[in-house]
Design an enzyme around this catalytic site. Structure first.
Site, short mmCIF file in Angstrom:
data_model
loop_
_atom_site.label_atom_id
_atom_site.label_comp_id
_atom_site.label_asym_id
_atom_site.label_seq_id
_atom_site.Cartn_x
_atom_site.Cartn_y
_atom_site.Cartn_z
CB VAL A 140 -0.95 0.00 1.22
CG1 VAL A 140 -1.76 1.28 1.28
CG2 VAL A 140 -1.87 -1.22 1.17
N PRO A 141 1.16 1.80 -1.17
CG PRO A 141 0.93 2.62 -3.34
CD PRO A 141 0.33 1.65 -2.37
CB CYS A 142 2.17 5.19 2.73
SG CYS A 142 3.21 3.98 3.54
CG HIS A 143 6.75 4.15 -1.36
ND1 HIS A 143 5.98 3.01 -1.22
CD2 HIS A 143 7.06 4.24 -2.68
CE1 HIS A 143 5.85 2.43 -2.39
NE2 HIS A 143 6.50 3.16 -3.30
NE ARG A 144 3.91 3.97 -5.92
CZ ARG A 144 3.22 2.92 -6.35
NH1 ARG A 144 1.90 3.00 -6.47
NH2 ARG A 144 3.83 1.80 -6.67
#
Length: 178
Positions: A140-144
């Site tokens: 779940v790409p919270c790094h984006r």
């Protein structure tokens, strides 16, 4: 947040090219992706808080499907995940986490954009808190998600991990020539 009970939670250790990470899943899907180099206690404490009556066992074979997709991503061969998730959170958190999954590979968005996307434009700080509670790093790409001014902001896995993930994705995205 609803606490799950009487489940089996499986876990494994992934150590792929400098990415030592604990993973956990229920029979419904992946429920936890840890931060690199964090101790086993971080995982076990997280599981005990959310699945207090669960059986917690290491099962590398059962977790292999998750490991394979994460390795493919970390090697730049996978741009999205097809594995099932078992996300536990408030309705607001689930909406934020779903919005994160809509941010395309190799791109970034701001906290404000996510708040607008879920139709809660005044909830930017709450969006930040929900992102910080995301149990599925990478998948779940919270790094984006970046600051309004384009700066990298807090990340459960640390800013070094966030930077590496963004660089990995940007290296894989075809460049547009003008």
């Amino acid at each position: 947040m609803k606490v799950q009970t009487k489940q089996t939670v499986y876990w494994t250790w992934l150590n792929e090219e400098g990415w030592p990470i604990y993973l956990a899943a229920t029979t419904k899907g992946l429920c936890y992706v840890g931060s690199p180099d964090k101790p086993y206690e971080e995982l076990s404490t997280w599981v005990q808080a959310r699945y207090p009556d669960s059986t917690f066992i290491r099962d590398d074979e059962k977790m292999q499907v998750y490991v394979v997709e994460l390795i493919e991503y970390l090697q730049g061969d996978r741009h999205s995940f097809s594995l099932p998730f078992d996300l536990q959170g408030t309705p607001f958190q689930l909406a934020v986490w779903d919005a994160l999954c809509q941010v395309p590979y190799g791109q970034t968005q701001t906290y404000t954009h996510i708040a607008d996307y879920i139709k809660k434009p005044s909830a930017v700080r709450a969006v930040g808190a929900a992102i910080g509670a995301n149990p599925l790093l990478i998948t779940v790409p919270c790094h984006r998600i970046i600051g309004k001014n384009g700066s990298l902001t807090g990340y459960r896995g640390g800013l070094e991990m966030k930077t590496k993930l963004l660089q990995l994705e940007q290296e894989q995205v075809p460049r547009q020539w003008s």
